[in-house]
Design a protein around this motif. Structure first.
Motif, PDB file in Angstrom:
ATOM      1  N   VAL A  35      49.625  43.022  38.583  1.00  0.00           N
ATOM      2  CA  VAL A  35      48.457  43.123  38.842  1.00  0.00           C
ATOM      3  C   VAL A  35      47.798  43.911  39.914  1.00  0.00           C
ATOM      4  O   VAL A  35      48.442  44.245  40.684  1.00  0.00           O
ATOM      5  CB  VAL A  35      47.594  41.745  38.751  1.00  0.00           C
ATOM      6  CG1 VAL A  35      47.550  40.981  37.261  1.00  0.00           C
ATOM      7  CG2 VAL A  35      48.008  40.943  39.707  1.00  0.00           C
ATOM      8  N   THR A  36      46.741  44.250  40.292  1.00  0.00           N
ATOM      9  CA  THR A  36      46.228  44.728  41.436  1.00  0.00           C
ATOM     10  C   THR A  36      45.670  43.894  42.477  1.00  0.00           C
ATOM     11  O   THR A  36      45.373  42.677  42.299  1.00  0.00           O
ATOM     12  CB  THR A  36      45.022  45.916  40.983  1.00  0.00           C
ATOM     13  OG1 THR A  36      43.970  45.157  40.572  1.00  0.00           O
ATOM     14  CG2 THR A  36      45.321  46.967  40.159  1.00  0.00           C
ATOM     15  N   GLU A  37      45.593  44.221  43.827  1.00  0.00           N
ATOM     16  CA  GLU A  37      45.142  43.308  44.472  1.00  0.00           C
ATOM     17  C   GLU A  37      43.718  43.122  44.552  1.00  0.00           C
ATOM     18  O   GLU A  37      43.296  42.008  44.711  1.00  0.00           O
ATOM     19  CB  GLU A  37      45.375  43.981  46.173  1.00  0.00           C
ATOM     20  CG  GLU A  37      45.096  43.168  47.085  1.00  0.00           C
ATOM     21  CD  GLU A  37      45.329  43.647  48.746  1.00  0.00           C
ATOM     22  OE1 GLU A  37      46.405  43.407  49.054  1.00  0.00           O
ATOM     23  OE2 GLU A  37      44.669  44.768  48.971  1.00  0.00           O
ATOM     24  N   ASP A  38      43.009  43.978  43.815  1.00  0.00           N
ATOM     25  CA  ASP A  38      41.643  43.648  43.591  1.00  0.00           C
ATOM     26  C   ASP A  38      41.417  42.560  42.763  1.00  0.00           C
ATOM     27  O   ASP A  38      40.683  41.812  42.799  1.00  0.00           O
ATOM     28  CB  ASP A  38      40.928  45.009  43.181  1.00  0.00           C
ATOM     29  CG  ASP A  38      39.541  44.878  43.012  1.00  0.00           C
ATOM     30  OD1 ASP A  38      38.797  44.412  44.037  1.00  0.00           O
ATOM     31  OD2 ASP A  38      39.064  44.788  41.893  1.00  0.00           O
ATOM     32  N   MET A  39      42.369  42.535  41.739  1.00  0.00           N
ATOM     33  CA  MET A  39      42.147  41.455  40.843  1.00  0.00           C
ATOM     34  C   MET A  39      42.566  40.040  41.404  1.00  0.00           C
ATOM     35  O   MET A  39      41.846  39.091  41.081  1.00  0.00           O
ATOM     36  CB  MET A  39      43.189  41.652  39.631  1.00  0.00           C
ATOM     37  CG  MET A  39      42.835  42.738  38.787  1.00  0.00           C
ATOM     38  SD  MET A  39      44.009  43.313  37.387  1.00  0.00           S
ATOM     39  CE  MET A  39      44.081  41.722  36.688  1.00  0.00           C
ATOM     40  N   VAL A  40      43.462  39.986  42.215  1.00  0.00           N
ATOM     41  CA  VAL A  40      43.804  38.779  43.001  1.00  0.00           C
ATOM     42  C   VAL A  40      42.771  38.482  44.016  1.00  0.00           C
ATOM     43  O   VAL A  40      42.437  37.118  43.812  1.00  0.00           O
ATOM     44  CB  VAL A  40      45.005  39.027  43.856  1.00  0.00           C
ATOM     45  CG1 VAL A  40      45.438  37.896  44.738  1.00  0.00           C
ATOM     46  CG2 VAL A  40      46.343  39.615  43.018  1.00  0.00           C
ATOM     47  N   LEU A  41      42.015  39.445  44.609  1.00  0.00           N
ATOM     48  CA  LEU A  41      40.968  38.964  45.424  1.00  0.00           C
ATOM     49  C   LEU A  41      39.637  38.555  44.796  1.00  0.00           C
ATOM     50  O   LEU A  41      38.718  38.005  45.488  1.00  0.00           O
ATOM     51  CB  LEU A  41      40.718  39.893  46.618  1.00  0.00           C
ATOM     52  CG  LEU A  41      41.791  40.414  47.491  1.00  0.00           C
ATOM     53  CD1 LEU A  41      41.331  41.601  48.464  1.00  0.00           C
ATOM     54  CD2 LEU A  41      42.519  39.372  48.411  1.00  0.00           C
ATOM     55  N   ASN A  42      39.560  38.847  43.550  1.00  0.00           N
ATOM     56  CA  ASN A  42      38.331  38.732  42.895  1.00  0.00           C
ATOM     57  C   ASN A  42      38.232  37.862  41.361  1.00  0.00           C
ATOM     58  O   ASN A  42      37.928  38.159  40.506  1.00  0.00           O
ATOM     59  CB  ASN A  42      37.559  40.137  42.570  1.00  0.00           C
ATOM     60  CG  ASN A  42      37.161  40.773  43.917  1.00  0.00           C
ATOM     61  OD1 ASN A  42      36.214  40.466  44.315  1.00  0.00           O
ATOM     62  ND2 ASN A  42      37.879  41.866  44.281  1.00  0.00           N
ATOM     63  N   ASP A  43      39.331  37.137  41.605  1.00  0.00           N
ATOM     64  CA  ASP A  43      39.502  36.115  40.252  1.00  0.00           C
ATOM     65  C   ASP A  43      38.738  34.990  40.223  1.00  0.00           C
ATOM     66  O   ASP A  43      38.700  34.223  41.225  1.00  0.00           O
ATOM     67  CB  ASP A  43      41.152  35.420  40.421  1.00  0.00           C
ATOM     68  CG  ASP A  43      41.414  35.022  38.900  1.00  0.00           C
ATOM     69  OD1 ASP A  43      40.389  34.661  38.311  1.00  0.00           O
ATOM     70  OD2 ASP A  43      42.601  34.730  38.600  1.00  0.00           O
ATOM     71  N   HIS A  44      37.633  34.744  39.481  1.00  0.00           N
ATOM     72  CA  HIS A  44      36.705  33.886  39.532  1.00  0.00           C
ATOM     73  C   HIS A  44      36.884  32.814  38.425  1.00  0.00           C
ATOM     74  O   HIS A  44      36.115  31.934  37.904  1.00  0.00           O
ATOM     75  CB  HIS A  44      35.309  34.567  39.079  1.00  0.00           C
ATOM     76  CG  HIS A  44      34.773  35.626  39.995  1.00  0.00           C
ATOM     77  ND1 HIS A  44      33.739  36.372  39.701  1.00  0.00           N
ATOM     78  CD2 HIS A  44      35.322  35.839  41.269  1.00  0.00           C
ATOM     79  CE1 HIS A  44      33.561  37.168  40.699  1.00  0.00           C
ATOM     80  NE2 HIS A  44      34.438  36.952  41.685  1.00  0.00           N
TER      81      HIS A  44
END
Length: 613
Positions: free
Chosen positions: A511-520
């Protein structure tokens, strides 16, 4: 709103000021002079003193003189502010008796927020502790999925779904470079108790297998007794509590792994940090400080749901600062039940990929307090500006600009303009309303610009080199969707090359880092991120980046032998898919090792560990 405008003779400036003061149509008109400059809070330092910023735009102060009573304008505005038509019994006579009263069965339309909440509640009612048995331990039908792909992490599993949090915690801890390095460099020659050596021995083998196995996943059931018994789990205990308790138990044992205090790779405690009172003497003995294996982050905070604001509020409220950091820091997220927040939209916790803890260190307490007071002053001003904007944009829970534009539309297209005098009056009313719209838009634009400027300045107050010495990078996250079972708790981990992986049971995906930081995930069930694992940021030597840390030879041999046995049980076309470094390259040595009588299998058998030692 029209009443207030009329009361102030259509003076938009004075009417707007009255609205901001909370005036109503029943109150007598106040006399307004030039708008005085708002004073900042006493503890707020002017922005230019600490962080030079571009000059603020001047607030619009032009006056549009729209005086005089206008009955047509009042009617148009009153009509535009009506939200719903009035329904009632019909006055018509039903001579043929064809009418009937039928109750309406159509449910009211739900917002997206309510729909998501309903789905979450339905899911929580259908999930329970007993329901974990509905997710049995299963092997993938495709044998290809059993072979580890090159560069991919190994997944840890457990057969008992009630302990689904156990492999997740181990997965995250072993993904921390500082933890894996200490385990792989463990030596029996270092002094320590028998219990400490036994734990370190087993955990070292797990770390070596985790790093170099040919298996895509490893079952760790037999390892629990020798490494760490998980806490008892019941239907009344939240999964978050069990996860936190198990992590704390493992962290305590990892901190006791025997190692030489002179080793250059361990100048700090591994997971144990220390804290103290903000007002305590910096030179006071550290023995009086409280220590712990995690820092609690309480959400939400009065100043937002970002992790730094929540942490600052929690530590400031308890008058606690940090005195000694560790190589790795773990943050436990705790969501507080605030009755005042019921019915409001929930916001996810925002956590950064890198966090600087200098502002929370006791050595920087004086400077940090000064900057924090300045930041709080800015945040209070931001909140006031947002409130002022809301007063301009809303009137009796209606959109002010929408109502005014509806009135303009009435004068342009619907009003009777056959009479020249009425037509002229309509045109004058339209011009007045357009002037008011223009001025409201100008004030709202000013407020938006000022909020944006103050927000950027408040966020950057601590972005100075002297407060960026203690940096920590995010390496792992434990996520929970609020339900129970192996598919409802998962982890994100980062490898030594900076790639992020999502691991749900045995399934691994990049996954991308953006997905990690924005998992709701879990937002509407009070779940989401449970534990956040950070590791001390340090420069990486390119020449040493790809070199594994030293590890005892017998441990490497055990992992190598298990890889040989595992691959020999697979069809050749499947076994050939593995190209990792944990397999013997010499085919003759491979066959010889397989045929040997003293082949020792590593995990999960604990008895073979003593033989291998």
């Amino acid at each position: 709103m029209i009443e207030v405008l009329q009361k102030y003779d259509w003076n938009a400036d004075h009417a707007a000021a009255a609205l901001l003061d909370g005036a109503t149509a029943a109150e007598p008109a106040k006399k307004y002079g030039p708008v005085p400059r708002q004073e900042a809070p006493s503890n707020w330092i002017p922005s230019g003193a600490l962080n030079a910023a571009s000059p603020s735009p001047a607030r619009p102060n032009s006056v549009i003189d729209l005086t005089g009573d206008d009955e047509e304008t009042a009617k148009a505005l009153a009509a535009s502010m009506e939200t719903q038509p009035t329904f009632g019994p019909s006055n018509r006579v039903d001579d043929t008796q064809q009418w009937a009263m039928v109750p309406s069965n159509a449910p009211p339309a739900l917002s997206q927020e309510d729909q998501a909440l309903n789905r979450a509640l339905e899911a929580s009612l259908s999930s329970s502790f007993v329901g974990a048995a509905q997710e049995p331990y299963e092997e993938p039908s495709d044998q290809v999925e059993r072979v580890r792909k090159e560069g991919w992490p190994t997944a840890l599993r457990i057969t008992n779904s009630t302990y689904c949090f156990v492999p997740i915690v181990l997965q995250c801890l072993l993904s921390l470079p500082k933890v894996s390095d200490r385990l792989l460099q463990y030596s029996m020659e270092v002094s320590g108790s028998d219990e400490q050596h036994a734990f370190a021995h087993q955990f070292q083998r797990l770390a070596a297998t985790f790093a170099h196995t040919a298996r895509a996943y490893i079952a760790i059931d037999d390892l629990l007794d020798s490494v760490s018994n998980p806490p008892a789990v019941s239907n009344q205990d939240p999964l978050a509590v069990s996860t936190r308790e198990y992590y704390t138990s493992l962290a305590h044992q990892l901190e006791l792994v025997p190692h030489s205090q002179e080793d250059e790779w361990s100048p700090m405690p591994l997971l144990l940090f220390q804290g103290g009172n903000v007002d305590a003497d910096v030179n006071e003995s550290s023995s009086s400080y409280a220590s712990g294996f995690y820092i609690e982050v309480v959400v939400p905070s009065p100043f937002g749901n970002d992790m730094v604001s929540c942490l600052a509020h929690s530590l400031s409220k308890s008058q606690v600062c940090l005195t000694q950091l560790s190589d790795c820091l773990t943050f436990v997220v705790r969501r507080q039940d605030d009755v005042s927040l019921l019915g409001t939209e929930k916001s996810p916790l925002k956590y950064p990929s890198r966090i600087y803890l200098d502002r929370f260190m006791q050595e920087n307490s004086e400077q940090a307090t000064e900057l924090r007071n300045c930041q709080e002053g800015m945040q209070h001003e931001i909140q006031k500006l947002v409130t002022d904007r809301q007063k301009l944009s809303q009137w009796k829970n209606e959109d002010t600009l929408k109502a005014l534009r509806s009135s303009v539309h009435y004068f342009e297209h619907l009003a009777d303009g056959n009479d020249p005098m009425r037509k002229e009056a309509h045109e004058q009313s339209k011009v007045k309303l357009l002037g008011i719209i223009k001025q409201i838009e100008a004030n709202m634009q000013f407020l938006d610009s000022r909020v944006k400027e103050l927000t950027a300045e408040a966020e950057g107050l601590f972005d100075t080199p002297d407060l960026q010495q203690y940096g920590y990078d995010l390496y792992a996250v434990i996520m929970h969707d609020g339900l129970f079972g192996r598919s409802h708790i998962y982890s994100y981990t980062k490898d030594d090359k900076g790639a992020w992986w999502k691991i749900v049971d045995y399934q691994v995906s990049e996954v991308t880092e953006d997905m990690v930081l924005n998992d709701h995930t879990g937002l509407h069930l009070g779940a989401g991120p449970l534990l956040l694992f950070y590791s001390r940021a340090s420069p990486i030597d390119p020449e040493l980046q790809d070199l594994p840390p030293p590890c005892p030879r017998f441990v490497r041999d055990l992992v190598q032998q298990d890889n040989i046995l595992f691959l020999s049980e697979l069809p050749p076309e499947v076994a050939s898919l593995y190209t990792g470094t944990g397999m013997l390259d010499d085919v003759e040595t491979l066959e010889e090792s397989i045929d040997s009588d003293d082949l020792t299998i590593p995990l999960p058998a604990t008895e073979s560990m003593a033989q291998g030692a």
